[in-house]
Design an enzyme around this catalytic site. Structure first.
Site, mmCIF file in Angstrom:
data_model
loop_
_atom_site.group_PDB
_atom_site.id
_atom_site.type_symbol
_atom_site.label_atom_id
_atom_site.label_comp_id
_atom_site.label_asym_id
_atom_site.label_seq_id
_atom_site.Cartn_x
_atom_site.Cartn_y
_atom_site.Cartn_z
ATOM 1 N N ASP A 209 46.004 43.042 49.205
ATOM 2 C CA ASP A 209 47.041 42.181 48.288
ATOM 3 C C ASP A 209 46.574 44.060 47.240
ATOM 4 O O ASP A 209 45.287 43.840 46.374
ATOM 5 C CB ASP A 209 45.492 41.076 47.232
ATOM 6 N N GLN A 212 47.424 45.374 42.108
ATOM 7 C CA GLN A 212 47.120 45.965 40.590
ATOM 8 C C GLN A 212 46.974 47.434 41.096
ATOM 9 O O GLN A 212 46.636 48.356 40.263
ATOM 10 C CB GLN A 212 45.628 45.674 39.866
ATOM 11 N N CYS A 373 41.625 34.294 36.392
ATOM 12 C CA CYS A 373 41.649 33.606 37.663
ATOM 13 C C CYS A 373 40.611 34.900 39.356
ATOM 14 O O CYS A 373 41.642 35.163 39.932
ATOM 15 C CB CYS A 373 43.074 34.335 38.380
HETATM 16 N N1 7TS Z 1 46.233 39.713 42.910
HETATM 17 C C1 7TS Z 1 46.010 40.373 41.719
HETATM 18 C C2 7TS Z 1 44.943 41.284 42.141
HETATM 19 C C3 7TS Z 1 45.619 39.824 40.244
HETATM 20 O O1 7TS Z 1 45.874 40.808 39.208
HETATM 21 C C4 7TS Z 1 47.060 39.338 40.529
HETATM 22 C C5 7TS Z 1 47.394 38.171 39.348
HETATM 23 C C6 7TS Z 1 47.861 38.736 41.562
HETATM 24 C C7 7TS Z 1 47.678 38.630 42.948
HETATM 25 C C8 7TS Z 1 48.782 37.205 41.927
HETATM 26 O O2 7TS Z 1 50.019 37.959 41.640
HETATM 27 P P1 7TS Z 1 51.097 37.595 40.949
HETATM 28 O O3 7TS Z 1 52.210 37.990 40.308
HETATM 29 O O4 7TS Z 1 51.785 36.595 42.629
HETATM 30 O O5 7TS Z 1 50.795 36.432 40.148
HETATM 31 N N2 7TS Z 1 46.723 38.673 38.336
HETATM 32 C C9 7TS Z 1 46.914 38.758 37.312
HETATM 33 C C10 7TS Z 1 46.237 38.980 35.769
HETATM 34 O O6 7TS Z 1 45.227 39.569 36.160
HETATM 35 N N3 7TS Z 1 45.948 38.581 34.768
HETATM 36 O O7 7TS Z 1 47.417 37.674 34.999
HETATM 37 C C11 7TS Z 1 47.748 37.734 35.935
#
Ligand code: 7TS
Length: 416
Positions: A209, A212, A373
Site C-alpha cells: 500500500d 503515503q 481510518c
Molecule cells: N492507504 C493509506 C496508507 C492511506 O493513507 C489511504 C488514504 C489509503 C490507503 C486510501 O487511499 P484512497 O486514495 O483510495 O482513499 N488515507 C487518508 C488519510 O490518511 N486521511 O484521508 C485519507
C-alpha cells in the site's frame, strides 16, 4: 539541472513553489491558510489544473475506440500517463500499470481477482496493526468468503512493526503479505524489500500500500521486488479519482478480470467472451480520462523538483516540528519510529483531538483529527484518535512556528 542544483532550487525557491499552488493563497477564518492535511490529500499546482482545462478544451473524446483525431489524441495522452506512471516507479513496462479510482480500489482489485482465484480455505493473509482500513477490510471480506485467516503482526511502542515476529507468523499457508509502505497515522516507513524477500521464501506474494509513500519516497518496484504496488494520484499533487496499481505481468496475466464491460474484451458472443490483454483487461468501461491525463503533469511536477530534494525538505520540517511541538506541556507524539515520512500524530493531555482541530481551524490551520481510518491502530494505543499534521513540499518552517504558537495559546487558555 543536476540534483544538487535542484535541491538548492527547492530550498531557496520555496516561495516560487508556493506560488504554483493557487489554493494556498487565501485566508481561512480571517487568517492565512496553513495546510497541514497533506496525508489526506495534497494541493494541486497550477500546471495540473491547466492540464485538466487544456484536455477538456482541446483533446477530449472517449479513448481506444475511435478513429477520429480527437479520439486518437485523447488515447495517446491517456497512454502517455501510463508510461509516465511506469517510469515514476521504475516498472519494467507500462502494461504493468492499471488505472483505478485510488489505492482502495487497487487493493480491492487484488483481493477480488488474485485472492478469489488463487487462495483456498485455510490459506493465510498477513498484514500489520498499522494498516489503513483499505488494507484491512478487503482482506477481511475475502477471508469471510473463502474461509481464510487474517494474521496481524503487532507493533512496538514506537510505532514500528515487531519484525522479530515475522518469521514465526509466516508459513507455507501464507499466500499474501500486504503491508503499508509508509503509515498515514504514524509516519513509520516499513522495510518493504526485506519483508518481500521473506514473503517470497514461503511462496507468498508481496502487496504494498504505497498511498503515503508515492509523493515522499523514491519508489522502485524492481528494486523492492514487490508483486503489487498501489497508490493514489490525489496524494501526489494530482487529480482525485485516479489510482495506480502496479502488478507483475505474470500475475496480471494469470488473474481473471475485475469487472466486465466494454474495453476489457477481445470478442463477445453469447456463448463465449475472450478478454483483452493487460492492462486493458482490468479497465472495463470509460475510465477517468481527464484526470489520468493530468496525472502525468503531477508526475512531471514531482520530477522537476526531484525526490531527493523533496525528501530533504520534508525531513527538515519533520525534525523541526517534532522538536518544537514536544516542548508543549502534555504533548505526546504517537509514532516515533526512526524512519518516518512527514507525519506527526499527537495527543495533548486533557484536550480532545476534535476540540484541537476546531480551534486550529479557527486560526486558519488545517489538520486532520480522528482515527485516520486506522481504528485497530488507535485501539492498540488505547486512544480514540489523534491530531495529525502532515507535510508537503510547499510547507514552511514559519508555518510550523505558527502552529506551535497556536497550540501553546490554546493550551494556556484551556488549562488556565
Ligand atoms: N492507504 C493509506 C496508507 C492511506 O493513507 C489511504 C488514504 C489509503 C490507503 C486510501 O487511499 P484512497 O486514495 O483510495 O482513499 N488515507 C487518508 C488519510 O490518511 N486521511 O484521508 C485519507
Amino acid at each position: 539541472m543536476n540534483t544538487i542544483d535542484q535541491e538548492s532550487a527547492v530550498l531557496n525557491d520555496l516561495a516560487k513553489i508556493r506560488s504554483a499552488f493557487p489554493i494556498l493563497h487565501q485566508q481561512v477564518n480571517g487568517k492565512p491558510l496553513i495546510y497541514f492535511d497533506n496525508a489526506a490529500s495534497n494541493q494541486k499546482p497550477i500546471s495540473v489544473i491547466q492540464a485538466l482545462e487544456h484536455y477538456y478544451k482541446h483533446d477530449h473524446s472517449n479513448i481506444h475506440r475511435g478513429l477520429h483525431t480527437l479520439a486518437e489524441r485523447a488515447t495517446v495522452a491517456y497512454e502517455e500517463s501510463r508510461k509516465a506512471a511506469a517510469s515514476f516507479i521504475n516498472a519494467t513496462e507500462s502494461d504493468e500499470i492499471i488505472f483505478t479510482k485510488g489505492t482502495t480500489e487497487g487493493i480491492n482489485l487484488i483481493a477480488s481477482t488474485f485472492g478469489r482465484k488463487f487462495l483456498v480455505p485455510g490459506d493465510e493473509i498477513l498484514i500489520t496493526t498499522m494498516e489503513h482500513h483499505s488494507n484491512i477490510v478487503p482482506w477481511q471480506m475475502l477471508c469471510e468468503e473463502k474461509g481464510l485467516e487474517l494474521k496481524v503482526l503487532p507493533l512496538l511502542d514506537n510505532g514500528e512493526a515487531n519484525w522479530s515476529q515475522l518469521n514465526s507468523m509466516l508459513s507455507d499457508r501464507t499466500k499474501i503479505v500486504s503491508i503499508v509502505h509508509a503509515s498515514n497515522s504514524l509516519g513509520t516507513i516499513n522495510p518493504i524489500k526485506e519483508i518481500g524477500e521473506k514473503a517470497h521464501k514461503v511462496g507468498a506474494i508481496m502487496v504494498v500500500d504505497g498511498a503515503q509513500a508515492a509523493a515522499h519516497l523514491d519508489i522502485d518496484v524492481q528494486h523492492l521486488n514487490c508483486d503489487f504496488y498501489a497508490f493514489s494520484s490525489h496524494k501526489m499533487y494530482g487529480p482525485t479519482g485516479v489510482g495506480i496499481l502496479y502488478g507483475k505481468r505474470k500475475w496480471l496475466e494469470a488473474m481473471p478480470p475485475y469487472q466486465g464491460g466494454g474495453e476489457m474484451i477481445k470478442e463477445v458472443s453469447f456463448d463465449q467472451t475472450t478478454y483483452s490483454d493487460i492492462p486493458h483487461k482490468f479497465e472495463a468501461g470509460t475510465p477517468n480520462i481527464a484526470d489520468v491525463v493530468a496525472f502525468k503533469t503531477a508526475i512531471e511536477f514531482i520530477d522537476r523538483i526531484g525526490k531527493k530534494a523533496i525528501i530533504k525538505h520534508e525531513n527538515l520540517l519533520l525534525d523541526y516540528a517534532s522538536k518544537a511541538l514536544t516542548r508543549i506541556d502534555g504533548f505526546r507524539i504517537i509514532g516515533t519510529a526512526p524512519e518516518k515520512v512527514g507525519v506527526i500524530s499527537f495527543v495533548l493531555e486533557g484536550i480532545h483531538h476534535f476540540d484541537l482541530g476546531i480551534m486550529l481551524d479557527a486560526k486558519g490551520i488545517a489538520v486532520r483529527t480522528g482515527h485516520h481510518c486506522t481504528q485497530p491502530l488507535m485501539e492498540c494505543y488505547g486512544i480514540e484518535g489523534t491530531v495529525r499534521v502532515s507535510f508537503a513540499i510547499y510547507n514552511t518552517i514559519e508555518e510550523i512556528d505558527i502552529l506551535v504558537k497556536s497550540l501553546e495559546s490554546i493550551v494556556n487558555r484551556l488549562r488556565s
